[in-house]
Design a protein around this motif. Structure first.
Motif, PDB file in Angstrom:
ATOM      1  N   HIS A 131     -46.233   6.435 -36.266  1.00 43.26           N
ATOM      2  CA  HIS A 131     -47.217   7.373 -35.745  1.00 43.26           C
ATOM      3  C   HIS A 131     -48.571   6.975 -36.307  1.00 43.26           C
ATOM      4  N   ALA A 132     -49.576   6.907 -35.445  1.00 44.07           N
ATOM      5  CA  ALA A 132     -50.862   6.369 -35.887  1.00 44.07           C
ATOM      6  C   ALA A 132     -52.019   7.199 -35.351  1.00 44.07           C
TER       7      ALA A 132
ATOM      8  N   PRO B 119     -55.394   3.463 -26.610  1.00 47.55           N
ATOM      9  CA  PRO B 119     -54.048   2.876 -26.675  1.00 47.55           C
ATOM     10  C   PRO B 119     -53.172   3.492 -27.756  1.00 47.55           C
ATOM     11  N   THR B 120     -53.776   3.942 -28.847  1.00 45.20           N
ATOM     12  CA  THR B 120     -52.992   4.549 -29.919  1.00 45.20           C
ATOM     13  C   THR B 120     -52.451   5.905 -29.485  1.00 45.20           C
TER      14      THR B 120
ATOM     15  N   LEU C  99     -51.719   6.752 -26.444  1.00 44.65           N
ATOM     16  CA  LEU C  99     -50.631   6.457 -25.508  1.00 44.65           C
ATOM     17  C   LEU C  99     -49.366   6.053 -26.266  1.00 44.65           C
ATOM     18  N   HIS C 100     -49.563   5.250 -27.300  1.00 42.81           N
ATOM     19  CA  HIS C 100     -48.433   4.829 -28.129  1.00 42.81           C
ATOM     20  C   HIS C 100     -47.738   6.036 -28.759  1.00 42.81           C
TER      21      HIS C 100
ATOM     22  N   ARG D  84     -47.755   9.089 -27.759  1.00 40.21           N
ATOM     23  CA  ARG D  84     -47.064   9.826 -26.693  1.00 40.21           C
ATOM     24  C   ARG D  84     -45.705   9.207 -26.395  1.00 40.21           C
ATOM     25  N   ASP D  85     -45.693   7.902 -26.280  1.00 43.15           N
ATOM     26  CA  ASP D  85     -44.485   7.221 -25.809  1.00 43.15           C
ATOM     27  C   ASP D  85     -43.407   7.096 -26.868  1.00 43.15           C
TER      28      ASP D  85
ATOM     29  N   ILE E 205     -55.203   4.157 -38.838  1.00 44.27           N
ATOM     30  CA  ILE E 205     -54.328   4.575 -39.934  1.00 44.27           C
ATOM     31  C   ILE E 205     -52.898   4.591 -39.398  1.00 44.27           C
TER      32      ILE E 205
ATOM     33  N   MET F  14     -49.675  -2.007 -27.991  1.00 41.98           N
ATOM     34  CA  MET F  14     -50.434  -0.809 -27.612  1.00 41.98           C
ATOM     35  C   MET F  14     -51.485  -1.184 -26.574  1.00 41.98           C
TER      36      MET F  14
END
Lengths: 345, 84
Positions: free
Chosen positions: A164-165, A222-223, A225-226, A228-229, B44, B72
Motif C-alpha cells: 500500500h503506497a 498511478p499509485t 490506481l494501484h 485500488r486494484d 512512501i 503502476m
C-alpha cells in the motif's frame, strides 16, 4: 404524528404470543444493528514516513468517526500497540471490529513496542479474532494472513495484496480513500458494501488526480490506481461489524440504548403514551420497539414493563401503525403479521 | 530451437522491451517535471520513501520497488486508454 393507516381489527384480540414470535422471528434478520466495540491498532514509529505522515493520522480520523457513530474505541496507539496489548484487548475487551493501520507483511500485521516494529497479529495469533471482522490498511497481508484468518474463523477480512503506497503532499487525498471502507463498516454497512465504497473511493481519487494534470496526473494517480486494484475482500460479504444486540431506537436521534433481548423490525408503537421514552427525553417521539422481547431493562415512566404485557394490554396501540414508516422490505411481512393478529380471536 | 524455447526467449525479449519503454517514459516524465516538485514529493511505500530520481534508479536496477512502479505506470496508461 398522524397515523396513516389502521389495521382491520380495532378491538382487543387475544393472540398467541408464540404465534407472534414465530412470525417475528422470520423477519428477525431485518433488525437494525447498533455500534459496538472497536479495537484500533495504529503504530507510529519515529522517523518512519508511512506511519508518521500517513497511517497513524488516518487512523485518528477513523477513531473520531467511530466515536461519532457511537462506538466504544480501544485505541492502541504508537507504543501501546504491542503484541501483548493486542492479544489482551481481543481476549479481554472482546471487540466487535478490529481495524489496523501500519506496516504489513504477507503474514504479519505489525505492531509496535519501544518505538520499534513488533509483530502484532500473525498466523500464530490471528485465531484470537475468530468471529470478528478484521480490516487493515497495510501492505501484503490480504495475500497471506487474510486467507489464514478466514480459515481460522475470522468472519471477513479487508486488506491489500500488494504494498500500500501514497505520496507525500497527497496524504490528505489518500487518507480518505484508505478510510472509506472502514467508515462504512463503522456505519454498520455490510462487508461487501464497505469494500465497494472503499474501491470507489480509490477510483474517484484516481480520476481526481488525473484531472489535476501535472505531477498528480503523471506520477501520483498511478499509485491510487494501484491501491485500488490491490484492495481485497475475503470471507463473508454479508457480514456486518455492528453487533446485533437489540435496542429500542428513537427515530429522530442516534440510538439510546434501552436494551431488549430479542430484536425485530421497527414498529411504531405507543405513540403519545408515557410508557417508553428515549433516554434523551424526547416526548412523543416515534419509538420503535423490540416487540418480541420478554423484558425491557428500562422504561422512562416506572418499573420495567414486560413486552408481553405491552402486547397483551396495548394491542390497539400495536394496531396503530404507520405503515409508511416501516422499511420497504419489511412491510409485507409486517402487514401479514398484523392481519393475522387481527383475524385471530 | 524447440518451439518452447523460442516462445520463452521471445516472451523474455518482449517483457524486457516493455520494461525499457516504461523506463524511457519515466525518464521523459521526470525531465518534464519541475525540479522543485521532483524534490518536494516522495512515494512512501513500506518503510521506504523514494523521489522520482530514486524510483528511476530502482527501475533501471530491476528491484522489486522499481518493477512495482513501472507496473503502476503501465497500468495507469492502460486505464487512461480504457476510459477514453
Amino acid at each position: 404524528m398522524v397515523t396513516k393507516r389502521v389495521s382491520k381489527a380495532t378491538s382487543v384480540v387475544s393472540v398467541s404470543i408464540q404465534d407472534r414470535l414465530a412470525v417475528l422471528e422470520k423477519i428477525w434478520h431485518w433488525h437494525v444493528t447498533r455500534p459496538g466495540k472497536l479495537l484500533l491498532i495504529r503504530p507510529r514509529i519515529p522517523g518512519d514516513g508511512y506511519t508518521e505522515i500517513g497511517s497513524n493520522n488516518w487512523a485518528a480520523d477513523v477513531k473520531q468517526k467511530a466515536i461519532d457513530e457511537g462506538w466504544t474505541v480501544i485505541d492502541l496507539n504508537a507504543n501501546n500497540a504491542t503484541r501483548e496489548n493486542i492479544e489482551a484487548s481481543i481476549t479481554d475487551d472482546r471487540p466487535d471490529l478490529i481495524i489496523h493501520y501500519d506496516h504489513g507483511s504477507t503474514f504479519t500485521m505489525w505492531g509496535q513496542e519501544s518505538n520499534a516494529l513488533e509483530a502484532g497479529l500473525d498466523e500464530l495469533n490471528i485465531g484470537l479474532a475468530t468471529g470478528r471482522i478484521v480490516s487493515t490498511v497495510s501492505c501484503y497481508t490480504a495475500a497471506g494472513l487474510g486467507p489464514a484468518a478466514i480459515g481460522d474463523g475470522v468472519v471477513a477480512y479487508l486488506g491489500y495484496t500488494e504494498p500500500h503506497a501514497f505520496w507525500t503532499g497527497f496524504e490528505n487525498d489518500f487518507g480518505p480513500a484508505a478510510n472509506a471502507a472502514n467508515y462504512a463498516l463503522l456505519e454498520c454497512k455490510t462487508v461487501q458494501e464497505s469494500f465497494d465504497i472503499g474501491w470507489a473511493a480509490y477510483d474517484a481519487l484516481y480520476v481526481d488526480l488525473l484531472g489535476r494534470g501535472g505531477f498528480a496526473a503523471t506520477h501520483v494517480a498511478p499509485t491510487a490506481l494501484h491501491d485500488r486494484d490491490c484492495f481485497a475482500m475475503l470471507g463473508s460479504s454479508t457480514a456486518v461489524a455492528c453487533p446485533r444486540s437489540l435496542t429500542v431506537h428513537c427515530y429522530a436521534i442516534p440510538d439510546n440504548v434501552v436494551p431488549c433481548r430479542y430484536g425485530i423490525p421497527r414498529m411504531t408503537v405507543c405513540k403519545g403514551l408515557p410508557i417508553f421514552r428515549c433516554n434523551a427525553g424526547l416526548p412523543d417521539s416515534v419509538i420503535s420497539i423490540c416487540a418480541a422481547m420478554p423484558d425491557l431493562n428500562m422504561c422512562a415512566a416506572g418499573p420495567p414493563l414486560r413486552i408481553r404485557e405491552i402486547i397483551e394490554d396495548y394491542p390497539r396501540d400495536l394496531m396503530l401503525v404507520d405503515i409508511d414508516k416501516i422499511p420497504q422490505d419489511m412491510r409485507k411481512a409486517f402487514t401479514q403479521m398484523m392481519e393475522r393478529m387481527g383475524s385471530e380471536k | 530451437m524447440a518451439a518452447d524455447d523460442k516462445f520463452s526467449e521471445r516472451e523474455s525479449q518482449d517483457k524486457e522491451l516493455l520494461r525499457q519503454l516504461e523506463i524511457q517514459t519515466l525518464e521523459k516524465t521526470i525531465q518534464d517535471t519541475p525540479l522543485e516538485e521532483r524534490e518536494k514529493y516522495k512515494l512512501i511505500v513500506g518503510n521506504r520513501s523514494f523521489t522520482l530520481e530514486q524510483i528511476l534508479a530502482e527501475a533501471k536496477e530491476g528491484t522489486e520497488y522499481g518493477d512495482m512502479f513501472l507496473k503502476m505506470q503501465s497500468r495507469s496508461r492502460m486505464e487512461r486508454m480504457r476510459r477514453k
